[in-house]
Scaffold this active site. Structure first.
Site, PDB file in Angstrom:
ATOM      1  N   ARG A 156      -1.668  44.291  31.195  1.00 18.76           N
ATOM      2  CA  ARG A 156      -0.683  43.717  32.135  1.00 18.76           C
ATOM      3  C   ARG A 156      -1.395  42.907  33.179  1.00 18.76           C
ATOM      4  O   ARG A 156      -2.459  43.285  33.654  1.00 18.76           O
ATOM      5  CB  ARG A 156       0.104  44.837  32.842  1.00 18.76           C
ATOM      6  CG  ARG A 156       1.381  45.164  32.118  1.00 18.76           C
ATOM      7  CD  ARG A 156       2.115  46.255  32.827  1.00 18.76           C
ATOM      8  NE  ARG A 156       1.816  47.553  32.230  1.00 18.76           N
ATOM      9  CZ  ARG A 156       1.120  48.510  32.827  1.00 18.76           C
ATOM     10  NH1 ARG A 156       0.669  48.329  34.049  1.00 18.76           N
ATOM     11  NH2 ARG A 156       0.905  49.631  32.229  1.00 18.76           N
ATOM     12  N   ARG A 170       6.204  44.402  17.151  1.00 17.95           N
ATOM     13  CA  ARG A 170       5.043  45.294  17.163  1.00 17.95           C
ATOM     14  C   ARG A 170       5.429  46.623  17.797  1.00 17.95           C
ATOM     15  O   ARG A 170       6.370  46.711  18.565  1.00 17.95           O
ATOM     16  CB  ARG A 170       3.890  44.647  17.937  1.00 17.95           C
ATOM     17  CG  ARG A 170       3.270  43.503  17.127  1.00 17.95           C
ATOM     18  CD  ARG A 170       1.913  43.078  17.639  1.00 17.95           C
ATOM     19  NE  ARG A 170       1.998  42.411  18.907  1.00 17.95           N
ATOM     20  CZ  ARG A 170       1.333  42.786  19.993  1.00 17.95           C
ATOM     21  NH1 ARG A 170       0.550  43.838  19.972  1.00 17.95           N
ATOM     22  NH2 ARG A 170       1.451  42.101  21.104  1.00 17.95           N
ATOM     23  N   LYS A 176       7.946  35.471  27.263  1.00 18.26           N
ATOM     24  CA  LYS A 176       7.544  35.514  25.851  1.00 18.26           C
ATOM     25  C   LYS A 176       8.274  34.446  25.050  1.00 18.26           C
ATOM     26  O   LYS A 176       9.491  34.353  25.078  1.00 18.26           O
ATOM     27  CB  LYS A 176       7.843  36.909  25.295  1.00 18.26           C
ATOM     28  CG  LYS A 176       7.358  37.125  23.898  1.00 18.26           C
ATOM     29  CD  LYS A 176       6.882  38.548  23.672  1.00 18.26           C
ATOM     30  CE  LYS A 176       6.714  38.840  22.204  1.00 18.26           C
ATOM     31  NZ  LYS A 176       5.814  39.941  21.934  1.00 18.26           N
TER      32      LYS A 176
HETATM   33  C1  BTN Z   1       6.161  41.122  18.463  1.00 14.73           C
HETATM   34  O1  BTN Z   1       6.642  42.237  18.725  1.00 14.73           O
HETATM   35  O2  BTN Z   1       5.650  40.417  19.330  1.00 14.73           O
HETATM   36  C2  BTN Z   1       6.152  40.635  17.029  1.00 14.73           C
HETATM   37  C3  BTN Z   1       7.480  40.080  16.618  1.00 14.73           C
HETATM   38  C4  BTN Z   1       7.498  39.550  15.191  1.00 14.73           C
HETATM   39  C5  BTN Z   1       8.882  39.090  14.775  1.00 14.73           C
HETATM   40  C6  BTN Z   1       8.882  38.415  13.446  1.00 14.73           C
HETATM   41  S1  BTN Z   1      10.405  37.594  13.104  1.00 14.73           S
HETATM   42  C7  BTN Z   1       9.916  37.325  11.460  1.00 14.73           C
HETATM   43  C8  BTN Z   1       9.230  38.597  10.997  1.00 14.73           C
HETATM   44  N1  BTN Z   1      10.198  39.537  10.529  1.00 14.73           N
HETATM   45  C9  BTN Z   1      10.253  40.633  11.276  1.00 14.73           C
HETATM   46  O3  BTN Z   1      11.015  41.606  11.075  1.00 14.73           O
HETATM   47  N2  BTN Z   1       9.364  40.537  12.282  1.00 14.73           N
HETATM   48  C10 BTN Z   1       8.635  39.298  12.220  1.00 14.73           C
END
Ligand code: BTN
Length: 325
Positions: A323, A120, A186
């Site tokens: 936070r 994100r 996380k």
């Molecule tokens: C976050 O930042 O919390 C979201 C992360 C999402 C990662 C997943 S892995 C599968 C899919 N492909 C990506 O490039 N991103 C999502």
């Protein structure tokens, strides 16, 4: 031999000598060493055990579309548009974007590794091969973006339901949809991207990354406290194909439920998993900075924050960061 074949040979966790690997692959030992270095550079902790050869610190299961399908209940398996496992993609979500109209509902794409995994807010999502899970699922909706409020929170609930199904306890959600260990760190992330019309047909590409095994180097690289399913499951994470199947089954059931009943159907479960409820929070973003206490989410998925004067403020801007204080 490609890195994927080398990883598959090492997957059972037994040591394999350079000489044997070289003989199997018809390559020189120097060429094998180069492939070992290539896996290490991607974050796989291949250990050198002297004469015994190369070894992984623990066994792992290579992702296998047939095994994932076999672990799915029949009704959920029938619902799938496609189920693909790739060795490497830039991003499983980008791959589904490229398919566009050709991708059927509930098309699922997994990759052992991503060269440009996206998180994100434009962040990178580290995606070393063999250790974690990276998958994306496409779901079409007829009612337009407006009917999709709360979808990304609902997907958080869906991931927690899948973990519960796998017998993993001790995880929860930090608004809007970070999957965390209750003790902190996380565990996974969710990226929901929408294409289509505001009030017409649209498609959600739902990307999920879940940590099964993190190495110390990956934890250091993550840039924030991180944890893995191995930690929550007493040292050994569930089989990777089983985890993928549990996520897919929960997505099929949960996204149908969302399509029928919206976020309202997820409110009670969200409350069960809500790690911010009753916590002192510091919020900052487009609205400025302020403090409050987490008071759940409303029926659209907006975060409710109880202010010092007793009033409740609702936050749904994607720019807000939360936070624990
Ligand atoms: C976050 O930042 O919390 C979201 C992360 C999402 C990662 C997943 S892995 C599968 C899919 N492909 C990506 O490039 N991103 C999502």
């Amino acid at each position: 031999m490609q890195p994927v074949q080398l990883l598959a040979l090492l997957a059972d966790g037994e040591p394999l000598s350079g000489a044997r690997l070289a003989a199997q692959a018809g390559m020189t030992r120097a060429a094998i060493w180069k492939q070992v270095e290539a896996l290490r550079a991607r974050g796989v902790p291949v250990e050198a055990r002297g004469a015994a050869g190369y070894q992984l610190p623990w066994p792992l299961q290579m992702l296998d579309a047939a095994r994932i399908r076999a672990a799915l209940p029949a009704a959920e398996a029938r619902a799938l548009g496609a189920l693909e496992v790739h060795w490497e993609l830039d991003s499983t979500s980008s791959e589904l974007q490229r398919r566009g109209a050709a991708a059927g509902d509930f098309s699922v794409v997994l990759a052992e590794t991503q060269s440009a995994g996206r998180g994100r807010r434009g962040r990178e999502w580290l995606s070393p091969p063999g250790l974690n899970l990276y998958m994306s699922c496409l779901k079409r909706f007829d009612a337009g973006f407006a009917a999709l409020s709360g979808l990304s929170l609902a997907v958080g609930v869906i991931v927690l339901r899948a973990l519960e199904h796998l017998g993993i306890a001790g995880a929860g959600l930090k608004w809007p949809n970070d999957v965390l260990a209750a003790a902190g760190g996380k565990l996974g992330g969710i990226l929901v991207e929408l294409n289509g019309e505001y009030q017409g047909p649209c498609a959600a590409i739902i990307g999920i990354g879940l940590n099964l095994r993190l190495t110390p180097a990956l934890r250091a690289q993550a840039g924030q406290p991180a944890c893995d399913l191995a930690g929550l499951a007493g040292g050994i994470p569930p089989d990777r194909n089983r985890v993928a199947a549990a996520l897919i089954a929960a997505l099929v059931d949960g996204l149908r439920q969302f399509e029928r009943d919206g976020f309202a159907a997820f409110g009670a479960d969200y409350a069960r998993y809500d790690l911010l409820h009753g916590q002192s929070l510091q919020l900052s973003g487009a609205l400025g900075a302020f403090d409050g206490v987490g008071a759940g989410v409303d029926t659209r998925g907006a975060l409710q924050v109880r202010m010092a004067d007793g009033s409740v403020r609702r936050i749904d801007s994607a720019d807000v960061t939360v936070r624990r204080s």
